[in-house]
Write a protein that holds these residues in place. Structure first.
Motif, short mmCIF file in Angstrom:
data_model
loop_
_atom_site.label_atom_id
_atom_site.label_comp_id
_atom_site.label_asym_id
_atom_site.label_seq_id
_atom_site.Cartn_x
_atom_site.Cartn_y
_atom_site.Cartn_z
N ILE A 31 0.84 -1.19 0.00
CA ILE A 31 0.00 0.00 0.00
C ILE A 31 0.88 1.24 0.00
CG2 ILE A 31 -1.70 1.32 1.32
CD1 ILE A 31 -2.81 -1.29 2.36
N VAL A 32 0.54 2.20 -0.87
CA VAL A 32 1.30 3.45 -0.92
C VAL A 32 0.48 4.64 -0.44
CG1 VAL A 32 2.91 2.71 -2.72
CG2 VAL A 32 0.72 3.70 -3.38
N GLN A 33 -0.86 4.55 -0.52
CA GLN A 33 -1.67 5.65 -0.01
C GLN A 33 -3.14 5.23 0.06
OE1 GLN A 33 -1.60 9.03 -2.64
NE2 GLN A 33 -2.51 7.95 -4.35
N PHE A 34 -3.88 6.01 0.82
CA PHE A 34 -5.33 5.84 0.89
C PHE A 34 -5.93 6.88 -0.04
CE2 PHE A 34 -3.71 4.23 4.89
CZ PHE A 34 -4.37 3.02 5.03
N GLY A 35 -6.41 6.43 -1.19
CA GLY A 35 -6.94 7.35 -2.18
C GLY A 35 -8.34 7.82 -1.84
#
Length: 373
Positions: free
Chosen positions: A298-302
């Motif tokens: 996971i790289v971000q919560f869009g």
């Protein structure tokens, strides 16, 4: 009226006869020594002709040296022999001065010829062996002219200076003329020197895949003024050498592998255990295709998705294989996620209805009134 020191032809002839009668033995010995010196220089010249080989032979240092010696002129060899033995024969002052004068001319221009062959030979040796034969062949005629003009201009200045001529004005005139020519042909020389820079510095070669700006293309030909490339999408690109060298160029030819990055978004309603297992799924997919898995997670919560990023390397840097493998991995991810019941996210919005006091209310009655028959 004749000057005090001037000699008439009869006096010159008489002095010559006196010299021959008094020093005939030294003259004969000097003549023999001069012939031997000439023969030795001629043998060295002939040896140079054998060293230079035949057209198409490998251009080594021995070949360059052979070309240089082979360009030795007969006039230079004669004057070297005459200058070396002249003092032994005790010639008249006028004859000795003439020999020195002619030797100076021969030596200066012979050195210019030798330097010309050495410079041109080293240029060819440096470039032909590195695969720039076509570009060098196109540029060689112009390089030969520039080198010849520069060396012989210097030779003339040196010769005149040795003869006692004031060359200050000539040097200044040559400098001004060079500046004027340089300004008039600034664009041409800029691209020419850029082409030579590509040949010698080798930022890329013909056949390599390079990237500059937003273009990825294969180098088809390096010319004197421009470089021709074939874009990955098929278009032919032509760009001037000077402009190309001003850009940041990325060569893909020396890559042992190429990195691929995938951005993947799934819906927030994905079960926690499946969301946690996605990096392992992606690793299995990549390794099943024989590629090199780097990392995933996971790289971000869009705004409307839980965003993952996958990084893997394609061992073959060829653009076609790189594109094909990227496609195959994408299809494999899509199939695996469908089998696991993992949904890809797409832009969505959720609307909430609020009362005047700000409290959320349902947009429909919580307990619908039963219909009466």
């Amino acid at each position: 009226m004749a000057t005090k020191d001037a000699l008439d032809p009869h006096q010159i002839w008489q002095m010559t006869l006196n010299w021959l009668s008094l020093h005939w033995l030294q003259i004969v010995i000097a003549l023999g020594a001069g012939i031997l010196i000439y023969i030795a220089l001629a043998a060295l010249r002939q040896f140079g002709k054998r060293l230079r080989g035949k057209p198409g032979d490998s251009l080594g240092l021995a070949v360059v040296a052979g070309r240089t010696f082979a360009r030795t002129t007969h006039f230079f060899m004669v004057m070297v022999a005459a200058r070396l033995v002249a003092g032994y024969a005790h010639p008249p002052a006028a004859l000795l001065k003439t020999i020195i004068f002619l030797f100076t001319i021969a030596a200066v221009f012979q050195v210019a010829i030798w330097l010309r062959e050495i410079i041109l030979g080293l240029i060819e040796r440096r470039t032909v062996e590195d695969g720039h034969g076509e570009t060098l062949a196109n540029a060689m005629s112009l390089i030969r002219v520039l080198v010849t003009v520069a060396l012989f201009a210097i030779a003339i200045v040196v010769l005149l200076d040795n003869l006692g001529v004031n060359v200050t004005g000539l040097v200044a005139g040559l400098g001004i003329g060079g500046i004027a020519i340089g300004l008039a042909a600034q664009g041409i020389f800029s691209d020419l020197f850029a082409a030579l820079s590509i040949i010698f510095d080798k930022p890329f070669r013909r056949g390599e895949m390079i990237t500059y700006d937003q273009t990825t293309a294969r180098v088809e030909r390096i010319g004197l003024k421009s470089t021709r490339l074939r874009a990955a999408s098929g278009e032919k690109k032509v760009i001037s050498n000077a402009q190309l060298l001003q850009k940041e160029i990325t060569s893909l030819q020396t890559l042992t592998q190429r990195r691929v990055t995938y951005a993947i978004g799934i819906i927030y309603q994905t079960p926690e255990d499946k969301a946690d297992a996605i990096p392992d799924m992606l690793k299995q997919i990549v390794e099943a295709e024989g590629l090199i898995f780097v990392n995933a997670g996971i790289v971000q919560f869009g705004a409307s998705s839980l965003d993952y990023q996958l990084n893997f390397d394609v061992p073959d840097p060829d653009h076609h294989d790189y594109f094909i493998m990227r496609h195959r991995i994408g299809i494999a991810i899509w199939k695996r996620f469908n089998a696991e019941g993992i949904e890809f996210a797409y832009p969505t919005q959720t609307s909430f209805t609020a009362a005047p006091d700000g409290k959320t209310i349902m947009p429909y009655p919580e307990h619908p009134v039963a219909e009466h028959g």
